[in-house]
Every structure is written in structure tokens, then in C-alpha cells.
Motif scaffolding. Structure first.
Motif, short mmCIF file in Angstrom:
data_model
loop_
_atom_site.label_atom_id
_atom_site.label_comp_id
_atom_site.label_asym_id
_atom_site.label_seq_id
_atom_site.Cartn_x
_atom_site.Cartn_y
_atom_site.Cartn_z
N SER A 650 -3.05 -8.81 1.62
CA SER A 650 -3.71 -8.53 2.88
C SER A 650 -5.20 -8.80 2.75
O SER A 650 -5.72 -9.01 1.66
N HIS A 653 -7.25 -7.20 0.06
CA HIS A 653 -7.23 -7.66 -1.32
C HIS A 653 -7.46 -9.15 -1.45
O HIS A 653 -7.54 -9.68 -2.54
N SER A 655 -9.88 -10.95 -1.09
CA SER A 655 -11.13 -11.43 -1.66
C SER A 655 -11.21 -11.20 -3.16
O SER A 655 -12.18 -11.57 -3.79
N PRO C 51 -0.83 -3.14 1.11
CA PRO C 51 -1.87 -2.42 0.37
C PRO C 51 -1.72 -0.91 0.59
O PRO C 51 -1.34 -0.47 1.68
N ILE C 79 -7.60 -5.54 11.02
CA ILE C 79 -8.67 -5.61 10.01
C ILE C 79 -9.29 -7.00 10.12
O ILE C 79 -8.60 -8.00 9.97
N SER C 80 -10.59 -7.02 10.40
CA SER C 80 -11.29 -8.29 10.63
C SER C 80 -10.53 -9.14 11.64
O SER C 80 -10.32 -10.32 11.44
N GLU C 82 -7.42 -9.15 12.45
CA GLU C 82 -6.03 -9.50 12.22
C GLU C 82 -5.17 -8.26 12.04
O GLU C 82 -5.52 -7.37 11.27
N THR C 84 -2.83 -5.88 10.51
CA THR C 84 -2.43 -5.75 9.11
C THR C 84 -1.59 -4.50 8.91
O THR C 84 -1.86 -3.45 9.51
N PHE C 139 -11.34 1.22 8.22
CA PHE C 139 -11.11 -0.12 7.68
C PHE C 139 -12.12 -1.14 8.16
O PHE C 139 -11.93 -2.32 8.02
N PRO C 143 -14.28 -5.98 2.69
CA PRO C 143 -14.85 -6.08 1.34
C PRO C 143 -15.37 -7.49 1.08
O PRO C 143 -14.76 -8.45 1.49
#
Lengths: 696, 121, 151
Positions: A650, A653, A655, C51, C79-80, C82, C84, C139, C143
């Protein structure tokens, strides 16, 4: 000796050999019975002849052949190294030398004269040299398909001698439609078996249009010691088992007809009745299947090759189901190996084979080579070059790289924009290029290749590259970064993908309206990919697009580091070695292994992954390579081959550069897939640092 | 994983040509200039196949083949010898010593590659 | 508004029920090295690699060992940009409850034990105060590239 022209190398070598020959001959004049000298002369002649023929000196080789043969006779004791012979040899050596080093001189009369003398001399005492030219093969080539029955078994020690029957069978398969039956009737009881002995026989039915000699050639290395029979069969198409058996003289027609009258399948009955050996029936049944398939195939060909349109969602669903099948099959396999009886295991194996074939078929359904996209761009590049008055050429590689059809369609616009950018902003006009010492024509390079679970597509140009100063200024102007901020290159260049960002001084018709790059990035991210932009080391810009493969099945090597299990893509794996205690003793995590004289940097994955457990006593190193770089990855345990579906990680992770995806193991747990490209890069960088530090 | 081939010939030009041909097709090549050299290299390198000339100083091809077949790790490794004559006697001798197949010299690059493919795929 | 109430350490939090896909008992967890502590593992949910986030870490709570009540709440969250699927590790799952939307109060500035940035508001269920989680915010931070050399 450099990587030069082998013919040139040969000339140099020939000079040495000629000298060696001359010395041997001169010494031989003094001591005609010295065997070593004869051997030396023979070897020199032999090598000159052999190599010469390979590098274009056919006439010389043919000539030398005669002299060599004469010396062969001397070696075998059938001829004496008499003074006349040695004298002739010395003259021959002069002629040879001239033929090699002075190719323009015509030596034919000298040659002929010498050969005449030589043959007189030789026939006076021994056999004349045979002409070594092989007779031309009479090739009769019926060009329509025929059906052959081939039966062979190999010498007992064939496997030890390096023969691989599977390769023989593959060669037969490559000649046409082929059905193979392995016959096990000659396998002795377990106590009598030699572990490396060959006991199997094979019956092959082959439909092909190649002549018999081609089939025989398959067995050229083994035919002396093997039992081989090749025969034509012209049974009509709907071969019934009985017909086949009768044709093979396995049983008489009368017996067959008698028993057909009763119910059970003919083959069974014949075996029951002891009339035909079970192996023969098995093989005949295979031939029958072969015939039937032939009929079906030819019927198919008669129809025009059909294709059908299918809604993409149905294909998606199909591929999802196949993906799930692969995972469940892995669990089945595990259960079979831990709990199953022999029958269960046999079924599980059969399932594995079927699912593997199914997966191969479905995977190809939606994949299309990216070349179809690349070819559209040629026109684009040409027109753009013309419009902007620049000379640009488009170079592509990796056209055969396959991608999902929908992905390719959605890549079109982003790639068009990237190419436009390269030509508009990157590649300079001819005058400017020449002034900068470059060629007048700019080059845009499109490359595509698979890397692990991703497809990488890059657009490179050899233009003026990215101007850090201008980009920084524009970013500050747009408020993207505080003034004077210092960012590493890759982050600075990523800002180019922000909306409204364009450093083009003039906005051309073609691009630079400032709506481009952010749309590109969004388009790529919609495909769950990433895009990076950077400078090329030789000058110019490089944009790299990475996309996940939609349904990708990986052949991997499963390893364990600490408590976690990881998969290394098998195509990148070269070999596995043990980490010797000496190599292990080094305290830093960056060290080198010596493999066949080459230094290979390695990294302990447990250090990289901060594994808390103590290391296993015997660590293994998996050597992986991409292109020219090789790197060793140290793991606690190499578990084995593993094949399963790649799952993308996803965004949370994605990156983490070390991993390119994840996969589900037979027991339901997750294993992460290592991104070998990134790991190799990282280790190479670290090892460069280590070398620098070590002052080498 | 790439396959490795041990190429043995006392002629530097032949070695060069063999190496160019095989390396160009993606095979790894370990070279030796005679039988003794080859035997030493065979012990420390793991190869999938051996191509050797027969006429060499220091240890000829036939002896090399015999010695290789004594090594346990060379059981099952195909050994191809180069022969300039279509000399059946030599072929019989070589096969008796443990050779798997042969290539007649002079040979073109394609022929070498065809035999290699035939024998190790 | 329907919410799923869950326990993190000793407090009760709530999630909008419509983002919850399913609730799982503890399953084998695979650690992802070099990942941020908050999402340092993945799990297998019906063939999908998902995750696993430890919400307790977001709030700076200590990591207690798992108990029989520990559950994984599988949610779907953008998330961003999309959608998820993510698993949330929680100490206890209570029930689906109804919170009157208008009973939601703003997060008080002071007096909260936990950092307010991840809490959308405080609702009341009976006599209890329930902190409704702001999943978007939890979220929100995508990252950045994590280097292998970073801890």
C-alpha cells in the motif's frame, strides 16, 4: 591481447607456430627419430590448419592438411621422418608462411609442385592422406508433414557422460507436433538400480515436415551407444488403438477383432489377456491421442484464426481468480507435503502443473508490448523537430516489454508530454549543441524494461539538462519552498511536478503552458506508479516512470532473515554460497567476497533489517545481479524456490525502497519481495564508500 | 542464472573466437590453454559444460576428459571435443574416454552455438 | 451517525462505521523492516496484503502485549487520494453504537489526555465520553522516501 580481430590474433599466433614448426623440423633433420619433435611439428601443423580454416585461410588450410597428414603417419609409425620429408616440410612451411602473411602472392604452382612430391614420397612408404572433406549430404526433402515413430533408449552411463534426454526430447518437440511416452518397463528393482544409470525408454510420435536426416541429427551424439529406431507411419487419421497396435506388429488383427467384440476398453483387455505388454499399450494410446490432436489442430487451422472481444472487467475477474488459485494451490502443496499420502501428493502435483499452465495462458491475455506505443512517437518526434527547427532522433529499446493493455493506453498522454518537453526544453538547437561540443542532432531515448514487480519506462534526452538555479528560483517564487532552502536534487526536481510550475522563458505553442508536468504525475499516480526526474551523468535529462505490473506472478527464492521471510526474484539470482567464517569475521556490515577471483560486495540483510535475533551459525549469501553489477545478500537460511502472486504494497509502505511488493506464502503468512535493483545500487554505493575509506 | 562453459584450446585465436561467440550469447566463459590448466580451473570453477580441443601440450584432450570424468562433480557435465577430421576412430576414443559430443573444425559461430544449445539448452 | 466503539489502552474511541470492512481476531503478522513504527507490519486478509497500524503508537501509548480481546479492525480509507485497505490494531472492540451527530462537541483545548490532532470530536453515549477518531488526519501524512540507512 586486446579484444581485437581474431584473424589478426591468428596471424600473430601463426607466426609463433610457424617458428615452432621450423625449429622442430630443423631439429628433426638432426635427430629424425625424436618422437617429441614429431609431435611438436604435428601439433603446430594441426593448429595452423584448424585455426586457419576458421579465420578465412581455407586454401592454406587445405594445403596444410596434407602435410599434417603426412606427419600424422610419422606419429603412428607408418612413415619415417626421412631427410626428403623434412626438406619438403620445410618448404611447405615457407609456403604456409607466405600464404598467411603475404596473401596477395600466388603460391599455387609452388603448392602443387610440393604436393606432388609429397604424395610420391608418402605413397612410397605409407598410406596417402585421405581427403578430409566430408561428403555432401544428399538431402531429400519431402515438404509435407509426415508422421514418425521414434523409439530410443540410452546407454546405461549416458547421464554420467553428460547426455540430457530432456534436451533430446525438447529438440524433437521443436521439429513439430510431438507426443512423448516414457516407458518404465526396463527399470530394475530398487536394490539393483545404479543411482546414475539410465533405464528409461522413450516412444515418441512426431509429425513434422523435416527430412529424416534432421531427426537423426538430434541423436547424433548418442546414436552409437543408444538403441534408436526411427520409422515412418502412415496410419490414417482416426487411429484406433487396435489399428495402431496391429501396425506396430504388437498383436495380430484377428486377436484384436476377437476381443473388440467384448465390452471393456481394448487396451485393458489386451493387457489382461497378456497379449500385449502394458507399456506398449500405453505408448500406443499416446500415439492415438497424438493423432486425434492432429485432426483437431488441422480443423482449427481450416477456420480463419478467430479472436473475440471481451469486456476488460471479465478479464480482471478471471485474473483475480487465477491469482487466488495460485495461492490456494501453494497451500495445498504444503498440506500435501506435510500430511498427504502418495496419492494426495500426486494429485497436488498435477494441480500445480495445470494451474501453472492456466496462469501462463491468462497472464498473456491482456499484456501488450509497449512497442505499439513507441511506434506512434516516431511521427511525433519527427514533426516536433520540424516545427521547432531542431534535429532530433528517437531511439527506443525494450519494445517487447509487455504491459497491461489499459495501462498502455493511459500512458500515451503522459509520455507524449514528456517527449514534447524533452524536445522543446531539453534538446538545444543545432548551433548551440555544436558549440557545446555535442553532435548537431539531439537524441531522445525511450526505454522500457521489467524490474522485479515493476515496469520501468524512461524518457531520456541528451540536451541541456535541468537548471537547478532556475528551478530553485521558480519554486521560491511559487511559494513551494522557503527562500534559500537547500534541498537534495531529487526533491528539488520533484517540485517540477507541482501545478503551475514552468521555468520556460517563453511559452511555446508546444508546451510550457504550465499545465503539463503535474498532469503527467497525476496520470502516472493514477496507474499506481511513480515518476522521477533527474540529470543524466553525461548531460541531459532523464524521466523515469515506474509502474506496478497488474497481475504479476513471481518466480522467487524464499529466504529467511531472522524471523521474517523474504522473496528474491529468481531471474536476478546467480548463485548461493556459504559465508565462510573468515568473511564473516569482519565486523562491519560492508564487506567483500572473493568469487572466482572477482570481488563481490555483500551486505548482511539482518543488519539492514535490524533483526534482533542472533544470526544462524552458517549464513548463506545469495549473489544477485542486474546488468554488470553483482552483489551478495547475506541471509540466515535459503528455504527454496517459491512461486506465487505479487501483491503491491500500500501507499503506506510503497516508499520503502528495499521492497518492491509482497507475496503470500503457502501457510498464509506474508513475505516481502526484495527490490533487487535498489539493493544492488545501495550496496554498490556503500562499497564505493568503503573502498574510498580504505584508500584503495 | 547464466550457464558457464570451460573452453580449452592451446590456440589463442580459437579461444578468443569461442569466448566472443559464447559470451555474446550470454554464457559465462572460463578459459584454459591446455589440459593441465583446464583441470586446475575445473576444480575451482563450477561449469555447466566443457569444450576442449584434443591436441594440446601438457595434457591432451583425451587425458583431460578422462581426468574430468573421475571428478564426482563432473559426472553428468557434457564434454564436447573439437576435432578437425571426421575421424571416426578419434571420436570413438574420445567417447570411450567420456566425451558427450563433438564439433568438427573449422566451425562457424552458429555451429558452436547450436551444439552448445543442443547439449545444455 | 453510526460508529464502532473500540478500546485503546483504557479509553474508548470510535470510528465511523461506514469505513469499517471487517473485524478480525489476531492473525500472524509480518514485520516490515525500515517502516515507520506506526505501520511497521503487514497482514494477510483473504489473499490481500494489508498494512497493519498500531493506533496506540499514534497516541503515544505504550505497547501492551496482546490479550484475548485484541482485534484488528479492517477499514477502507483514502490515502493520498487512493482508497486503501488498512488494518488497525486495537485493544478491544465494543459495539456499533449510534451517536447523535449534533451531540458531537469540539475537542476541548485542554484536559485531554491524548493529542487532539487525531480526534474529530467528542460524542456522548449514555454517560461516557467517546472520542471520535479523525481517520483522515491519522493517515494524512504521506511518508517520504525511507532510506535503508534511516533507522
Amino acid at each position: 591481447m586486446g579484444a581485437g580481430d581474431p584473424a589478426e590474433t591468428f596471424r600473430q599466433e601463426a607466426q609463433e607456430l610457424i617458428e615452432q614448426l621450423e625449429q622442430a623440423l630443423l631439429d628433426l633433420e638432426q635427430t629424425p627419430s625424436d618422437r617429441d619433435l614429431v609431435d611438436s611439428a604435428f601439433r603446430a601443423l594441426h593448429t595452423i590448419k584448424g585455426s586457419g580454416a576458421m579465420f578465412g585461410f581455407e586454401v592454406m588450410a587445405a594445403f596444410t592438411h596434407h602435410v599434417e597428414s603426412a606427419f600424422d603417419q610419422v606419429r603412428k609409425g607408418k612413415l619415417q621422418a626421412s631427410p626428403p620429408l623434412v626438406a619438403l616440410a620445410l618448404e611447405a612451411q615457407d609456403i604456409i608462411k607466405s600464404m598467411i602473411l603475404e596473401p596477395d602472392i600466388d603460391n599455387s604452382s609452388r603448392e602443387k609442385a610440393l604436393l606432388d612430391e609429397l604424395s610420391k614420397l608418402v605413397s612410397a612408404e605409407g598410406e596417402t592422406a585421405k581427403n578430409g572433406a566430408p561428403a555432401a549430404e544428399a538431402v531429400s526433402a519431402p515438404s509435407q508433414a509426415q508422421r514418425w515413430r521414434i523409439n530410443f533408449s540410452l546407454a546405461r552411463d549416458a547421464l554420467v557422460m553428460g547426455v540430457n534426454p530432456l534436451l533430446l526430447l525438447d529438440e524433437l518437440r521443436s521439429l513439430g507436433h510431438c507426443t512423448v511416452t516414457a516407458l518404465t518397463d526396463l527399470i530394475p528393482p530398487l536394490a539393483e538400480i545404479e543411482a546414475e544409470g539410465s533405464y528409461l525408454r522413450w516412444d515418441v510420435v512426431l509429425t513434422t515436415d523435416v527430412p529424416r536426416s534432421v531427426i537423426e541429427d538430434v541423436f547424433i551424439f548418442v546414436q552409437d551407444d543408444a538403441d534408436l529406431s526411427i520409422s515412418l507411419t502412415d496410419l490414417p487419421g482416426e487411429g484406433r488403438l487396435g489399428e495402431i497396435l496391429v501396425d506396430r506388429c504388437a498383436v495380430s488383427r484377428q486377436v484384436v477383432e476377437e476381443l473388440v467384440a467384448a465390452r471393456p476398453p481394448l487396451g485393458e483387455m489386451l493387457v489382461e489377456a497378456g497379449r500385449v505388454a502394458p507399456e506398449v499399450v500405453k505408448s500406443a494410446l499416446a500415439e492415438q491421442k497424438h493423432l486425434i490432436r492432429e485432426q483437431v489442430d488441422s480443423a482449427k487451422e481450416a477456420k480463419s484464426s478467430a479472436s473475440i472481444r471481451v469486456p476488460a472487467e471479465r478479464l480482471d475477474e478471471l485474473m483475480d481468480r487465477v491469482g487466488e488459485l495460485v495461492i490456494v494451490q501453494a497451500r495445498l502443496k504444503q498440506l500435501a507435503s506435510s500430511n498427504g499420502g502418495a496419492q494426495f501428493k500426486a494429485v497436488a502435483e498435477e494441480m500445480e502443473r495445470l494451474i501453472s499452465e492456466l496462469r501462463d495462458t491468462t497472464m498473456t491475455i491482456r499484456m501488450v508490448p509497449i512497442g505499439s506505443l513507441f511506434s506512434r512517437f516516431r511521427r511525433l518526434v519527427h514533426d516536433l523537430g520540424r516545427d521547432l527547427d531542431k534535429k532530433v532522433s528517437l531511439v527506443t529499446s525494450g519494445e517487447e516489454t509487455e504491459l497491461d493493455k489499459t495501462v498502455i493506453e493511459r500512458l500515451n498522454d503522459p509520455l507524449v508530454h514528456l517527449i514534447r518537453n524533452s524536445i522543446d526544453h531539453g534538446v538545444e538547437g543545432a548551433a548551440e549543441r555544436l558549440a557545446a561540443g555535442k553532435s548537431g542532432e539531439g537524441e531522445v531515448r525511450l526505454e522500457a524494461y521489467h524490474s522485479g514487480a515493476q515496469v520501468v519506462i524512461s524518457v531520456k534526452d541528451d540536451g541541456r539538462g535541468l537548471d537547478r538555479g532556475r528551478i530553485q528560483a521558480k519554486a521560491e517564487e511559487n511559494g513551494l519552498i522557503p527562500p534559500g532552502a537547500k534541498l537534495p536534487d531529487d526533491e528539488l526536481f520533484q517540485l517540477i511536478f507541482q501545478p503551475g510550475f514552468s521555468t520556460a522563458k517563453e511559452v511555446t505553442n508546444v508546451s510550457g503552458r504550465g499545465v503539463g508536468m503535474d498532469v503527467v504525475k497525476r496520470g502516472i499516480e493514477d496507474l499506481r506508479g511513480t515518476v522521477d526526474i533527474g540529470l543524466r551523468s553525461g548531460g541531459g535529462t532523464e524521466v523515469t516512470v515506474r509502474l506496478p505490473l497488474t497481475l504479476a506472478i513471481i518466480d522467487g527464492l524464499l529466504v529467511r532473515v531472522g524471523m521474517g521471510r523474504y522473496v528474491i526474484p529468481l531471474p536476478t539470482v546467480e548463485e548461493c554460497v556459504e559465508l565462510s567464517p573468515q568473511d564473516d569475521l569482519r565486523s562491519t556490515g560492508r564487506s567483500f567476497l572473493s568469487i572466482r577471483g572477482e570481488l563481490v560486495p555483500f551486505v548482511r540483510l539482518r543488519d539492514l533489517f535490524a533483526s534482533p535475533l542472533p544470526p544462524d551459525p552458517y549464513q548463506k549469501v545469495v549473489i544477485v545481479s542486474l546488468g554488470d553489477s553483482r552483489v551478495g545478500l547475506v541471509v540466515d537460511q535459503v528455504i527454496g524456490d517459491h512461486q506465487t502472486v505479487i501483491k503491491s504494497l500500500s501507499k503506506l509502505h510503497s516508499s520503502i525502497k528495499a521492497f518492491s511488493g509482497a507475496t503470500i506464502l503457502g501457510d498464509g503468512s506474508v513475505a516481502l519481495i526484495l527490490d533487487v535493483e535498489h539493493l544492488i545500487e545501495w550496496v554498490m554505493e556503500q562499497s564505493d564508500v568503503a573502498l574510498l575509506e580504505a584508500g584503495e | 542464472m547464466s550457464k558457464n562453459i570451460l573452453s580449452v584450446d592451446d590456440s589463442a585465436s580459437i579461444r578468443q573466437m569461442v569466448k566472443m561467440t559464447l559470451a555474446g550469447a550470454g554464457y559465462g566463459v572460463v578459459e584454459a590453454c591446455d589440459g593441465a590448466d583446464a583441470l586446475g580451473k575445473a576444480r575451482v570453477n563450477s561449469v555447466n559444460m566443457v569444450v576442449t580441443d584434443l591436441n594440446m601440450p601438457n595434457m591432451d584432450g583425451l587425458s583431460l576428459i578422462r581426468e574430468l570424468r573421475k571428478l564426482p562433480e563432473y559426472r553428468g557435465v557434457p564434454i564436447i571435443f573439437l576435432t578437425t577430421e571426421s575421424d571416426d576412430e578419434k571420436k570413438k576414443e574420445a567417447k570411450a574416454a567420456g566425451a558427450t559430443g563433438w564439433i568438427t573444425k573449422p566451425f562457424k559461430q552458429d555451429q558452436l552455438l547450436a551444439v552448445v544449445k543442443k547439449v545444455i539448452g | 451517525m453510526e460508529v464502532l466503539t473500540l478500546g485503546l489502552q483504557d479509553d474508548i474511541f470510535a470510528l465511523e462505521a461506514d469505513i469499517v470492512r471487517e473485524i478480525l481476531d489476531l492473525v500472524p503478522v509480518t514485520e516490515v523492516p525500515n517502516a515507520p513504527l506506526f505501520v511497521n507490519a503487514v497482514i494477510n486478509v483473504r489473499g490481500r496484503v494489508v498494512p497493519l497500524c498500531d493506533l496506540r503508537l499514534k497516541f503515544g501509548m505504550e505497547r501492551r502485549p496482546h490479550t484475548r480481546d485484541t482485534r484488528i479492525v479492517v477499514i477502507e480509507v483514502p490515502i493520498s487520494g487512493e482508497a486503501t485497505i488498512v488494518g488497525l490494531l486495537v485493544d478491544k472492540v465494543y459495539e456499533v453504537a449510534e451517536i447523535a451527530a449534533d451531540s458531537m462537541e469540539d475537542v476541548p483545548r485542554i484536559g485531554l489526555r491524548w493529542s487532539p490532532e487525531f480526534i474529530r470530536g467528542v460524542g456522548k453515549r449514555g454517560t461516557d465520553f467517546i472520542m471520535v477518531l479523525d481517520i483522515q488526519q491519522i493517515f494524512a501524512i504521506a511518508p517520504r522516501s525511507v532510506d535503508l540507512t534511516a533507522a
